[in-house]
Motif scaffolding. Structure first.
Motif, PDB file in Angstrom:
ATOM      1  N   LEU A 213       0.823  -1.212   0.000  1.00 22.93           N
ATOM      2  CA  LEU A 213       0.000   0.000   0.000  1.00 22.93           C
ATOM      3  C   LEU A 213       0.857   1.262   0.000  1.00 22.93           C
ATOM      4  O   LEU A 213       0.544   2.247  -0.688  1.00 22.93           O
ATOM      5  N   ALA A 214       1.948   1.258   0.752  1.00 21.17           N
ATOM      6  CA  ALA A 214       2.833   2.426   0.784  1.00 21.17           C
ATOM      7  C   ALA A 214       3.518   2.621  -0.560  1.00 21.17           C
ATOM      8  O   ALA A 214       3.722   3.754  -1.011  1.00 21.17           O
ATOM      9  N   LEU A 215       3.856   1.518  -1.227  1.00 20.58           N
ATOM     10  CA  LEU A 215       4.470   1.626  -2.545  1.00 20.58           C
ATOM     11  C   LEU A 215       3.480   2.164  -3.566  1.00 20.58           C
ATOM     12  O   LEU A 215       3.830   3.008  -4.402  1.00 20.58           O
ATOM     13  N   ALA A 216       2.227   1.713  -3.473  1.00 21.98           N
ATOM     14  CA  ALA A 216       1.209   2.238  -4.372  1.00 21.98           C
ATOM     15  C   ALA A 216       0.944   3.713  -4.091  1.00 21.98           C
ATOM     16  O   ALA A 216       0.725   4.501  -5.009  1.00 21.98           O
ATOM     17  N   ARG A 217       0.996   4.115  -2.832  1.00 21.08           N
ATOM     18  CA  ARG A 217       0.783   5.511  -2.481  1.00 21.08           C
ATOM     19  C   ARG A 217       1.951   6.372  -2.956  1.00 21.08           C
ATOM     20  O   ARG A 217       1.758   7.488  -3.415  1.00 21.08           O
ATOM     21  N   SER A 218       3.186   5.834  -2.874  1.00 17.92           N
ATOM     22  CA  SER A 218       4.344   6.634  -3.280  1.00 17.92           C
ATOM     23  C   SER A 218       4.389   6.855  -4.788  1.00 17.92           C
ATOM     24  O   SER A 218       4.967   7.822  -5.255  1.00 17.92           O
ATOM     25  N   THR A 219       3.762   5.955  -5.539  1.00 19.28           N
ATOM     26  CA  THR A 219       3.714   6.153  -6.989  1.00 19.28           C
ATOM     27  C   THR A 219       2.506   6.969  -7.408  1.00 19.28           C
ATOM     28  O   THR A 219       2.350   7.264  -8.592  1.00 19.28           O
ATOM     29  N   GLY A 220       1.650   7.342  -6.463  1.00 22.67           N
ATOM     30  CA  GLY A 220       0.513   8.200  -6.761  1.00 22.67           C
ATOM     31  C   GLY A 220      -0.725   7.447  -7.199  1.00 22.67           C
ATOM     32  O   GLY A 220      -1.657   8.034  -7.708  1.00 22.67           O
ATOM     33  N   ARG A 221      -0.763   6.123  -7.008  1.00 21.42           N
ATOM     34  CA  ARG A 221      -1.920   5.350  -7.438  1.00 21.42           C
ATOM     35  C   ARG A 221      -3.088   5.481  -6.480  1.00 21.42           C
ATOM     36  O   ARG A 221      -4.231   5.480  -6.891  1.00 21.42           O
ATOM     37  N   ILE A 222      -2.793   5.562  -5.167  1.00 21.95           N
ATOM     38  CA  ILE A 222      -3.858   5.747  -4.188  1.00 21.95           C
ATOM     39  C   ILE A 222      -3.436   6.847  -3.236  1.00 21.95           C
ATOM     40  O   ILE A 222      -2.267   7.003  -2.927  1.00 21.95           O
ATOM     41  N   GLY A 223      -4.373   7.612  -2.779  1.00 18.62           N
ATOM     42  CA  GLY A 223      -4.094   8.663  -1.811  1.00 18.62           C
ATOM     43  C   GLY A 223      -3.287   9.800  -2.402  1.00 18.62           C
ATOM     44  O   GLY A 223      -2.922   9.816  -3.558  1.00 18.62           O
ATOM     45  N   THR A 224      -3.025  10.779  -1.557  1.00 19.65           N
ATOM     46  CA  THR A 224      -2.286  11.953  -2.014  1.00 19.65           C
ATOM     47  C   THR A 224      -0.962  12.139  -1.302  1.00 19.65           C
ATOM     48  O   THR A 224      -0.090  12.826  -1.785  1.00 19.65           O
TER      49      THR A 224
ATOM     50  N   GLY B  98       8.811 -11.775   5.452  1.00 18.81           N
ATOM     51  CA  GLY B  98       9.518 -10.675   6.103  1.00 18.81           C
ATOM     52  C   GLY B  98      10.491  -9.996   5.164  1.00 18.81           C
ATOM     53  O   GLY B  98      10.594  -8.762   5.133  1.00 18.81           O
ATOM     54  N   LEU B  99      11.217 -10.789   4.396  1.00 17.08           N
ATOM     55  CA  LEU B  99      12.135 -10.197   3.416  1.00 17.08           C
ATOM     56  C   LEU B  99      11.376  -9.428   2.333  1.00 17.08           C
ATOM     57  O   LEU B  99      11.816  -8.363   1.895  1.00 17.08           O
ATOM     58  N   THR B 100      10.230  -9.954   1.931  1.00 18.12           N
ATOM     59  CA  THR B 100       9.407  -9.253   0.939  1.00 18.12           C
ATOM     60  C   THR B 100       8.869  -7.947   1.501  1.00 18.12           C
ATOM     61  O   THR B 100       8.898  -6.908   0.830  1.00 18.12           O
ATOM     62  N   GLY B 101       8.374  -7.976   2.743  1.00 21.19           N
ATOM     63  CA  GLY B 101       7.873  -6.754   3.378  1.00 21.19           C
ATOM     64  C   GLY B 101       8.968  -5.722   3.569  1.00 21.19           C
ATOM     65  O   GLY B 101       8.751  -4.517   3.383  1.00 21.19           O
ATOM     66  N   THR B 102      10.172  -6.191   3.922  1.00 23.40           N
ATOM     67  CA  THR B 102      11.299  -5.280   4.085  1.00 23.40           C
ATOM     68  C   THR B 102      11.669  -4.633   2.756  1.00 23.40           C
ATOM     69  O   THR B 102      11.922  -3.429   2.685  1.00 23.40           O
ATOM     70  N   ALA B 103      11.675  -5.433   1.712  1.00 24.35           N
ATOM     71  CA  ALA B 103      12.009  -4.900   0.383  1.00 24.35           C
ATOM     72  C   ALA B 103      10.959  -3.898  -0.092  1.00 24.35           C
ATOM     73  O   ALA B 103      11.303  -2.830  -0.625  1.00 24.35           O
ATOM     74  N   LEU B 104       9.687  -4.226   0.096  1.00 21.52           N
ATOM     75  CA  LEU B 104       8.625  -3.297  -0.313  1.00 21.52           C
ATOM     76  C   LEU B 104       8.676  -2.013   0.501  1.00 21.52           C
ATOM     77  O   LEU B 104       8.507  -0.910  -0.046  1.00 21.52           O
ATOM     78  N   GLY B 105       8.896  -2.130   1.803  1.00 20.03           N
ATOM     79  CA  GLY B 105       8.993  -0.937   2.646  1.00 20.03           C
ATOM     80  C   GLY B 105      10.183  -0.074   2.275  1.00 20.03           C
ATOM     81  O   GLY B 105      10.087   1.158   2.227  1.00 20.03           O
ATOM     82  N   GLY B 106      11.328  -0.693   2.008  1.00 18.83           N
ATOM     83  CA  GLY B 106      12.514   0.068   1.598  1.00 18.83           C
ATOM     84  C   GLY B 106      12.320   0.754   0.264  1.00 18.83           C
ATOM     85  O   GLY B 106      12.725   1.911   0.075  1.00 18.83           O
TER      86      GLY B 106
ATOM     87  N   ALA C  56       9.410   1.636  -1.067  1.00 19.41           N
ATOM     88  CA  ALA C  56       8.439   2.717  -0.881  1.00 19.41           C
ATOM     89  C   ALA C  56       9.076   3.911  -0.177  1.00 19.41           C
ATOM     90  O   ALA C  56       8.794   5.066  -0.512  1.00 19.41           O
ATOM     91  N   LEU C  57       9.965   3.655   0.784  1.00 23.33           N
ATOM     92  CA  LEU C  57      10.643   4.744   1.481  1.00 23.33           C
ATOM     93  C   LEU C  57      11.562   5.511   0.532  1.00 23.33           C
ATOM     94  O   LEU C  57      11.597   6.742   0.549  1.00 23.33           O
ATOM     95  N   THR C  58      12.256   4.791  -0.324  1.00 23.79           N
ATOM     96  CA  THR C  58      13.122   5.446  -1.304  1.00 23.79           C
ATOM     97  C   THR C  58      12.313   6.294  -2.270  1.00 23.79           C
ATOM     98  O   THR C  58      12.685   7.431  -2.578  1.00 23.79           O
TER      99      THR C  58
END
Length: 140
Positions: A63-74, A122-130, A132-134
């Motif tokens: 969800l954070a990755l989708a939000r960072s690309t502008g697909r959901i939320g602002t 856990g590794l997948t969640g860490t990769a997605l979170g990293g 999205a943070l980048t």
């Protein structure tokens, strides 16, 4: 194939079977007893907790990755990325702890299979979170 070769291979198989069967028979009484399917052992509970935490990291990271690309939320989704990163790392650590302390192999009821699933999630969640943070920091 000659008769000598066939006899040599047959003798090697029999000798190897005796040599390798002896240590297994000697340690048969030391093998851990499998836990019943309906019993929640400490290993299973730890693996379930680690898997749920890691799965939370994957969902929030997606969800954070989708939000960072502008697909959901602002918003940039930076808070969600940090939460996903922490949940993924914690799920990975708990999964590694359960895998390291599990006695016996897969199917013995000690949570080893769930620990492996928690490690992967856990590794997948860490990769997605990293990721999205980048991306959220680039957007700023």
């Amino acid at each position: 194939m000659s008769v000598r070769s066939v006899l040599a291979v047959a003798a090697a198989v029999v000798a190897g079977g005796v040599v390798f069967a002896e240590p297994a028979a000697a340690h048969a009484s030391v093998q851990p007893v499998a836990v019943s399917v309906y019993i929640l052992s400490a290993g299973r509970l730890g693996a379930i907790a680690a898997t749920l935490l890691a799965l939370t990291g994957v969902v929030i990271g997606g969800l954070a990755l989708a939000r960072s690309t502008g697909r959901i939320g602002t918003g940039p989704g930076q808070r969600g990325a940090v939460v996903a990163l922490l949940a993924g790392l914690t799920g990975t650590a708990l999964g590694a702890l359960v895998a390291a302390t599990a006695s016996g192999g897969l199917g013995t009821g000690n949570g080893l299979g769930g620990a492996f699933v928690a490690l992967l999630l856990g590794l997948t969640g860490t990769a997605l979170g990293g990721l999205a943070l980048t991306r959220s920091r680039r957007a700023d």
